[in-house]
Design a protein around this motif. Structure first.
Motif, PDB file in Angstrom:
ATOM      1  N   GLN A   5      15.545 -12.119  34.298  1.00 34.65           N
ATOM      2  CA  GLN A   5      15.781 -13.033  33.172  1.00 34.65           C
ATOM      3  C   GLN A   5      14.877 -12.647  31.988  1.00 34.65           C
ATOM      4  O   GLN A   5      15.332 -12.567  30.847  1.00 34.65           O
ATOM      5  CB  GLN A   5      15.440 -14.459  33.596  1.00 34.65           C
ATOM      6  N   ILE A   6      13.584 -12.390  32.333  1.00 31.90           N
ATOM      7  CA  ILE A   6      12.620 -12.030  31.279  1.00 31.90           C
ATOM      8  C   ILE A   6      13.084 -10.756  30.559  1.00 31.90           C
ATOM      9  O   ILE A   6      13.059 -10.654  29.335  1.00 31.90           O
ATOM     10  CB  ILE A   6      11.203 -11.840  31.886  1.00 31.90           C
ATOM     11  N   LEU A   7      13.568  -9.783  31.371  1.00 32.06           N
ATOM     12  CA  LEU A   7      14.033  -8.515  30.804  1.00 32.06           C
ATOM     13  C   LEU A   7      15.175  -8.745  29.823  1.00 32.06           C
ATOM     14  O   LEU A   7      15.211  -8.217  28.700  1.00 32.06           O
ATOM     15  CB  LEU A   7      14.454  -7.589  31.950  1.00 32.06           C
ATOM     16  N   TRP A   8      16.124  -9.566  30.258  1.00 32.55           N
ATOM     17  CA  TRP A   8      17.291  -9.834  29.395  1.00 32.55           C
ATOM     18  C   TRP A   8      16.880 -10.564  28.119  1.00 32.55           C
ATOM     19  O   TRP A   8      17.377 -10.260  27.031  1.00 32.55           O
ATOM     20  CB  TRP A   8      18.346 -10.662  30.151  1.00 32.55           C
ATOM     21  N   ILE A   9      15.957 -11.506  28.252  1.00 32.74           N
ATOM     22  CA  ILE A   9      15.485 -12.225  27.055  1.00 32.74           C
ATOM     23  C   ILE A   9      14.841 -11.231  26.083  1.00 32.74           C
ATOM     24  O   ILE A   9      15.097 -11.243  24.879  1.00 32.74           O
ATOM     25  CB  ILE A   9      14.485 -13.344  27.453  1.00 32.74           C
ATOM     26  N   TYR A  10      14.019 -10.324  26.673  1.00 33.48           N
ATOM     27  CA  TYR A  10      13.336  -9.342  25.829  1.00 33.48           C
ATOM     28  C   TYR A  10      14.348  -8.449  25.103  1.00 33.48           C
ATOM     29  O   TYR A  10      14.274  -8.240  23.892  1.00 33.48           O
ATOM     30  CB  TYR A  10      12.384  -8.501  26.699  1.00 33.48           C
ATOM     31  N   ILE A  11      15.319  -7.916  25.862  1.00 33.31           N
ATOM     32  CA  ILE A  11      16.313  -7.001  25.253  1.00 33.31           C
ATOM     33  C   ILE A  11      17.108  -7.737  24.171  1.00 33.31           C
ATOM     34  O   ILE A  11      17.276  -7.256  23.044  1.00 33.31           O
ATOM     35  CB  ILE A  11      17.253  -6.426  26.350  1.00 33.31           C
ATOM     36  N   THR A  12      17.578  -8.962  24.515  1.00 32.04           N
ATOM     37  CA  THR A  12      18.385  -9.733  23.544  1.00 32.04           C
ATOM     38  C   THR A  12      17.555 -10.025  22.294  1.00 32.04           C
ATOM     39  O   THR A  12      18.034  -9.851  21.164  1.00 32.04           O
ATOM     40  CB  THR A  12      18.839 -11.073  24.165  1.00 32.04           C
ATOM     41  N   PHE A  13      16.299 -10.455  22.532  1.00 32.45           N
ATOM     42  CA  PHE A  13      15.442 -10.785  21.391  1.00 32.45           C
ATOM     43  C   PHE A  13      15.202  -9.533  20.525  1.00 32.45           C
ATOM     44  O   PHE A  13      15.313  -9.575  19.301  1.00 32.45           O
ATOM     45  CB  PHE A  13      14.105 -11.365  21.890  1.00 32.45           C
ATOM     46  N   GLY A  14      14.908  -8.400  21.183  1.00 29.95           N
ATOM     47  CA  GLY A  14      14.621  -7.144  20.462  1.00 29.95           C
ATOM     48  C   GLY A  14      15.812  -6.711  19.619  1.00 29.95           C
ATOM     49  O   GLY A  14      15.684  -6.432  18.414  1.00 29.95           O
ATOM     50  N   ILE A  15      17.023  -6.684  20.257  1.00 34.17           N
ATOM     51  CA  ILE A  15      18.224  -6.233  19.522  1.00 34.17           C
ATOM     52  C   ILE A  15      18.524  -7.198  18.355  1.00 34.17           C
ATOM     53  O   ILE A  15      18.786  -6.775  17.223  1.00 34.17           O
ATOM     54  CB  ILE A  15      19.424  -6.099  20.485  1.00 34.17           C
ATOM     55  N   SER A  16      18.437  -8.531  18.690  1.00 32.00           N
ATOM     56  CA  SER A  16      18.729  -9.525  17.629  1.00 32.00           C
ATOM     57  C   SER A  16      17.743  -9.345  16.467  1.00 32.00           C
ATOM     58  O   SER A  16      18.126  -9.423  15.297  1.00 32.00           O
ATOM     59  CB  SER A  16      18.580 -10.950  18.145  1.00 32.00           C
TER      60      SER A  16
END
Ligand SMILES: Nc1ncnc2c1ncn2[C@@H]1O[C@H](COP(=O)(O)OP(=O)(O)O)[C@@H](O)[C@H]1O
Ligand SMILES: [Mg+2]
Length: 421
Positions: A5-16
């Motif tokens: 979950q943390i990984l996905w939040i990080y990736i989504t936040f980074g791309i956004s």
């Protein structure tokens, strides 16, 4: 939160972050400043993620430290032979050591967060004990102080264990219940040793008493008995009273005889005999008493089994045990006497009855001199029997259930395999 979950939040936040800030820079920042803003936002992103990584690593370190401490604590309490359980303010189990889980047969149960009454459902054997623990815990809470008590717990092999239990109730500052620490120490060996000492003391007093008084009584008793019988024959009209006197004198004679058997020292002369023959003699001797009570004696024996013994003592032993069995039976009761090869070294004589049985609370007193539940009992039969078995290097076990019956197992060493005590 899970790692994925943390990984996905990080990736989504980074791309956004990249898409949105690029869009904003393109739209609102003049072209000559765009490069600087791009660099600044890159640096800002790196600093932000750097701070996050730092805090995550710190948290992980703290968690590892906690885990290490918990492991140490678990190792410590699991290595304790005493049973230990921590419960929360509502009585839910938080942590229990290996001894505790093993004792209550909860080894493969997810016990955490469950109360005693919920855990009781997982074990038939300790259901009652766990329910009772809940009551005792409540008493400890109400007591509001450290409490010590002695508890007995049944063990699946039919025996009992004694525990000294210490309960420590812990309270929050506002007085509400915080947790309960329960520690139980197995004191079975100490208890049994105490009991044995008590029996031994009583036995040695009886022994001394018997030795000093027994012989003094026996001789005058024999002459009184003789004269009573002569007088009885002379005064036919009072024969009934003389009969009663003779019977009572015989009773005294019997008690003195048993006391003398307990007296020390005794010179024993061992010879080789077949147990089957000795027991068969006793069975036929007691047949009349059994018939009078309408009790059937079933006698089974394997081939001849030879032992080294003092014949008269052994006869006395089987009279005591089989007589007790007959006396315990109601009308139409059954007594089974079975002789078999118990092991490579021992003959096993089992005397079983379907009589009244022995109440649990009295079972631990068996063999104690003068303990009898019978109106005319001496309470010496089993004491004498224990001594005889011991003199022959054997063992005697009594198993009994009230209203079901009693089973007495006597192990006696075969000829030449005895280590007399
Ligand atoms: N087979 C049995 N069934 C029931 N109770 C028994 C049996 N054997 C022994 N007991 C109990 O143990 C007690 C002690 O037995 P014992 O030492 O032989 O003394 P006594 O027979 O004189 O009472 C008895 O009074 C009885 O309560
Ligand atoms: Mg008896």
């Amino acid at each position: 939160m899970k790692k994925r979950q943390i990984l996905w939040i990080y990736i989504t936040f980074g791309i956004s972050w990249i898409i949105i800030t690029d869009f904003l820079v393109e739209k609102y920042v003049p072209i000559e400043l765009a490069m600087t803003v791009q660099k600044t936002k890159g640096i800002f992103f790196i600093v932000l993620t750097g701070i996050c990584i730092y805090y995550i690593l710190k948290k992980i370190e703290e968690l590892n430290c906690c885990k290490e401490q918990e492991d140490k604590l678990s190792t410590l309490i699991n290595s304790m032979v005493d049973f230990v359980a921590f419960k929360d303010g509502q009585g839910r189990w938080v942590k229990a050591n290996a001894s505790c889980l093993k004792l209550f047969q909860l080894e493969n149960i997810d016990y955490q967060g469950k109360k005693d009454c919920e855990l009781a459902k997982y074990t038939d054997f300790y259901h009652k004990a766990l329910m009772h623990c809940e009551k005792l815990d409540e008493e400890a809470w109400l007591n509001r102080d450290i409490s010590r008590s002695e508890q007995t717990l049944p063990i699946p092999d039919g025996t009992k264990k004694y525990f000294e239990t210490i309960k420590v109730p812990l309270f929050n500052e506002d007085g509400s219940r915080k947790g309960l620490v329960v520690i139980g120490r197995d004191i079975t060996d100490r208890k049994l040793a105490e009991e044995q000492l008590r029996k031994k003391e009583k036995l040695s007093i009886v022994g001394e008493l018997a030795a000093s008084v027994g012989h003094e009584i026996k001789n005058p008793l024999t002459s009184i008995k003789g004269f009573v019988q002569i007088l009885g024959k002379k005064n036919k009209e009072d024969e009934m009273y003389y009969d009663i006197m003779t019977k009572e004198l015989e009773r005294i004679d019997h008690i003195v005889g048993e006391l003398l058997l307990l007296a020390k020292p005794q010179k024993l002369v061992f010879s080789t005999y077949d147990v089957k023959e000795i027991v068969a003699d006793i069975v036929s001797l007691l047949q009349t008493q059994a018939n009078m009570k309408e009790v059937t004696i079933h006698f089974q024996s394997q081939e001849s089994l030879l032992i080294d013994c003092e014949k008269n003592l052994l006869k006395q032993l089987f009279i005591n045990i089989i007589k007790n069995a007959i006396e315990a039976c109601k009308e139409n009761g059954n007594v089974t006497v079975n002789i078999e090869k118990g092991s490579e070294k021992n003959v096993l004589v089992t005397v079983e009855d379907d009589g009244c049985g022995i109440p649990k609370e009295f079972q631990k007193r068996l063999g104690e001199p003068f303990y009898s539940s019978k109106e005319k009992g001496t309470g010496l039969g089993l004491t004498v029997s224990h001594k005889i078995v011991q003199q022959h290097g054997g063992k005697i076990n009594v198993k009994s259930e009230e209203d079901v019956g009693t089973q007495v197992k006597i192990h006696l060493p075969f000829k030449n395999s005895k280590s007399p005590s």
